[in-house]
Design an enzyme around this catalytic site. Structure first.
Site, PDB file in Angstrom:
ATOM      1  N   MET A   8      -2.928 -38.586   4.293  1.00  0.00           N
ATOM      2  CA  MET A   8      -1.892 -37.538   4.195  1.00  0.00           C
ATOM      3  C   MET A   8      -0.554 -38.234   4.402  1.00  0.00           C
ATOM      4  SD  MET A   8      -3.993 -34.667   6.289  1.00  0.00           S
ATOM      5  CE  MET A   8      -5.178 -35.879   6.872  1.00  0.00           C
ATOM      6  N   HIS A  11      -8.911 -40.125   4.437  1.00  0.00           N
ATOM      7  CA  HIS A  11      -8.068 -39.074   3.843  1.00  0.00           C
ATOM      8  C   HIS A  11      -6.611 -39.383   4.196  1.00  0.00           C
ATOM      9  CE1 HIS A  11      -7.021 -34.443   4.120  1.00  0.00           C
ATOM     10  NE2 HIS A  11      -6.345 -35.059   3.172  1.00  0.00           N
ATOM     11  N   SER A  47     -14.908 -35.102  11.235  1.00  0.00           N
ATOM     12  CA  SER A  47     -13.533 -35.588  11.244  1.00  0.00           C
ATOM     13  C   SER A  47     -13.209 -36.186  12.607  1.00  0.00           C
ATOM     14  CB  SER A  47     -12.574 -34.432  10.940  1.00  0.00           C
ATOM     15  OG  SER A  47     -11.258 -34.861  11.225  1.00  0.00           O
ATOM     16  N   GLY A  59     -14.343 -30.908  11.767  1.00  0.00           N
ATOM     17  CA  GLY A  59     -13.768 -31.498  12.968  1.00  0.00           C
ATOM     18  C   GLY A  59     -14.185 -30.724  14.195  1.00  0.00           C
ATOM     19  N   MET A  62      -2.141 -39.589   8.966  1.00  0.00           N
ATOM     20  CA  MET A  62      -0.947 -38.736   8.776  1.00  0.00           C
ATOM     21  C   MET A  62       0.304 -39.523   9.143  1.00  0.00           C
ATOM     22  SD  MET A  62      -2.327 -35.321  10.644  1.00  0.00           S
ATOM     23  CE  MET A  62      -3.974 -34.671  10.316  1.00  0.00           C
ATOM     24  N   HIS A  87     -15.127 -39.060   8.514  1.00  0.00           N
ATOM     25  CA  HIS A  87     -13.868 -38.692   7.854  1.00  0.00           C
ATOM     26  C   HIS A  87     -12.702 -39.115   8.753  1.00  0.00           C
ATOM     27  CE1 HIS A  87     -11.487 -36.098   5.120  1.00  0.00           C
ATOM     28  NE2 HIS A  87     -10.812 -35.714   6.194  1.00  0.00           N
ATOM     29  N   MET A  97      -8.512 -28.814   0.111  1.00  0.00           N
ATOM     30  CA  MET A  97      -8.109 -28.424   1.472  1.00  0.00           C
ATOM     31  C   MET A  97      -8.196 -26.904   1.618  1.00  0.00           C
ATOM     32  SD  MET A  97      -7.410 -31.224   3.046  1.00  0.00           S
ATOM     33  CE  MET A  97      -6.922 -30.413   4.571  1.00  0.00           C
ATOM     34  N   GLY A 123      -2.664 -31.268   8.240  1.00  0.00           N
ATOM     35  CA  GLY A 123      -1.807 -31.644   9.369  1.00  0.00           C
ATOM     36  C   GLY A 123      -2.476 -31.523  10.728  1.00  0.00           C
ATOM     37  N   PHE A 124      -3.364 -30.551  10.859  1.00  0.00           N
ATOM     38  CA  PHE A 124      -3.961 -30.311  12.176  1.00  0.00           C
ATOM     39  C   PHE A 124      -5.410 -29.858  12.036  1.00  0.00           C
ATOM     40  CE2 PHE A 124       0.557 -29.698  12.497  1.00  0.00           C
ATOM     41  CZ  PHE A 124       0.887 -30.392  13.653  1.00  0.00           C
ATOM     42  N   GLY A 125      -6.229 -30.220  13.015  1.00  0.00           N
ATOM     43  CA  GLY A 125      -7.588 -29.701  13.089  1.00  0.00           C
ATOM     44  C   GLY A 125      -7.571 -28.317  13.723  1.00  0.00           C
ATOM     45  N   GLY A 126      -8.692 -27.647  13.651  1.00  0.00           N
ATOM     46  CA  GLY A 126      -8.853 -26.393  14.384  1.00  0.00           C
ATOM     47  C   GLY A 126      -8.134 -25.187  13.804  1.00  0.00           C
ATOM     48  N   ASP A 135     -12.413 -29.457   3.165  1.00  0.00           N
ATOM     49  CA  ASP A 135     -11.887 -29.899   4.466  1.00  0.00           C
ATOM     50  C   ASP A 135     -10.962 -28.817   5.020  1.00  0.00           C
ATOM     51  OD1 ASP A 135     -10.827 -31.353   6.594  1.00  0.00           O
ATOM     52  OD2 ASP A 135      -9.771 -32.812   5.335  1.00  0.00           O
ATOM     53  N   ASP A 159      -8.642 -39.117   9.217  1.00  0.00           N
ATOM     54  CA  ASP A 159      -7.410 -38.443   8.793  1.00  0.00           C
ATOM     55  C   ASP A 159      -6.185 -39.265   9.167  1.00  0.00           C
ATOM     56  OD1 ASP A 159      -8.266 -35.871   7.657  1.00  0.00           O
ATOM     57  OD2 ASP A 159      -9.151 -35.557   9.629  1.00  0.00           O
TER      58      ASP A 159
HETATM   59  C1  DX5 Z   1      -6.513 -31.514   8.514  1.00  0.00           C
HETATM   60  C2  DX5 Z   1      -7.534 -32.611   8.353  1.00  0.00           C
HETATM   61  C3  DX5 Z   1      -8.904 -32.189   8.617  1.00  0.00           C
HETATM   62  C4  DX5 Z   1      -9.169 -31.662  10.018  1.00  0.00           C
HETATM   63  C5  DX5 Z   1     -10.328 -30.727   9.932  1.00  0.00           C
HETATM   64  O1  DX5 Z   1      -5.294 -31.946   8.039  1.00  0.00           O
HETATM   65  O2  DX5 Z   1      -7.503 -33.105   7.033  1.00  0.00           O
HETATM   66  O3  DX5 Z   1      -9.840 -33.212   8.286  1.00  0.00           O
HETATM   67  O4  DX5 Z   1      -9.439 -32.668  10.950  1.00  0.00           O
HETATM   68  O5  DX5 Z   1     -10.534 -30.155  11.172  1.00  0.00           O
HETATM   69  P1  DX5 Z   1     -11.278 -28.753  11.338  1.00  0.00           P
HETATM   70  O6  DX5 Z   1     -12.673 -28.933  10.794  1.00  0.00           O
HETATM   71  O7  DX5 Z   1     -11.259 -28.532  12.812  1.00  0.00           O
HETATM   72  O8  DX5 Z   1     -10.504 -27.722  10.559  1.00  0.00           O
HETATM   73 ZN    ZN Z   2      -9.099 -34.500   6.407  1.00  0.00          ZN
END
Ligand code: DX5
Ligand code: ZN
Length: 218
Positions: free
Chosen positions: A65, A63, A7, A196, A34, A30, A136, A141-144, A174, A32
């Site tokens: 969102m 992707h 990601s 990600g 938003m 990938h 999902m 909305g956020f990574g990590g 994801d 993202d």
């Molecule tokens: C979240 C994104 C994901 C995100 C995944 O809304 O759709 O693609 O970047 O990040 P990780 O792998 O760090 O959870």
């Molecule tokens: Zn994603």
């Protein structure tokens, strides 16, 4: 073998080309997108996909969102997306059908995405006509964020639906995919992993990608 889609949300946007090169071992990338409405965060949009398309031949898995995604399918397809996935929660069914129809016209592959609250059965009206289902395992909305284990039964159920109704459809997962959770996800039936933090937060990006590709191999 499992497909891995790093990601780019976890990449360094000031050094995107370098981070894409570091992910050379990956099958897909990938992206993202938003809008600050469908999810609270704002990330990147059409111009970034266009620039990324110029520097890589990798399969771009976009992707969305965003609310009412049918408004932007043509733009992302023209920018070079290979596959676009849209959230079933982002519009009423006619709007979702419109978005999928535009993807057909633009000859991009079609994906649908389920938030954690949405049940497996929601894929049934679309499953025969799509290329990918994305589950999902965090709130988008956020990574990590931490992986939601309670999504595993849903992944298993969707694997059953895919085997029955459209065996060529990919099942992508994801959110919070890492060395501990990837084996559970693959066991449940996923064949594409988005990662990600677990890729870009790693000291050795290539090794992390190779690890995910081989998850589930005996
Ligand atoms: C979240 C994104 C994901 C995100 C995944 O809304 O759709 O693609 O970047 O990040 P990780 O792998 O760090 O959870
Ligand atoms: Zn994603």
């Amino acid at each position: 073998m499992i497909k891995v889609a790093p990601s780019l949300l976890s990449a360094d946007f000031a050094n995107l080309q370098k981070d894409i090169e570091r992910a050379q071992a990956a099958d897909w990338l990938h992206v993202d997108v938003m809008d600050g409405m469908f999810v609270s965060n704002i990330s990147i949009g059409v111009p970034v996909v266009k620039s990324v398309r110029k520097i890589t031949d990798k399969f771009l898995d976009v992707h969305l969102m965003i609310e009412k995604p049918s408004r932007y399918i043509e733009a992302f397809a023209n920018a070079g997306a290979d596959l676009i996935s849209i959230h079933l929660e982002a519009d009423m069914p006619p709007g979702i059908q419109d978005a999928l129809r535009i993807m057909d016209e633009k000859k991009v592959k079609k994906g649908i995405v389920l938030r954690p609250i949405t049940s497996a059965e929601a894929v049934l009206p679309y499953i025969k006509d799509i290329d990918l289902i994305l589950v999902m395992t965090v709130e988008p909305g956020f990574g990590g964020q931490a992986f939601m284990k309670d999504q595993l039964p849903k992944i298993k159920q969707i694997r059953k639906y895919i085997d029955e109704f459209n065996p060529n459809c990919h099942l992508e997962v994801d959110g919070g995919v890492d060395a501990n959770t990837a084996p559970l996800v693959v066991e449940a039936g996923a064949d594409v992993l988005v990662a990600g933090n677990a890729v870009y937060g790693s000291d050795d990006v290539e090794k992390a990608i190779e690890f995910f590709k081989n998850v589930g191999q005996k």
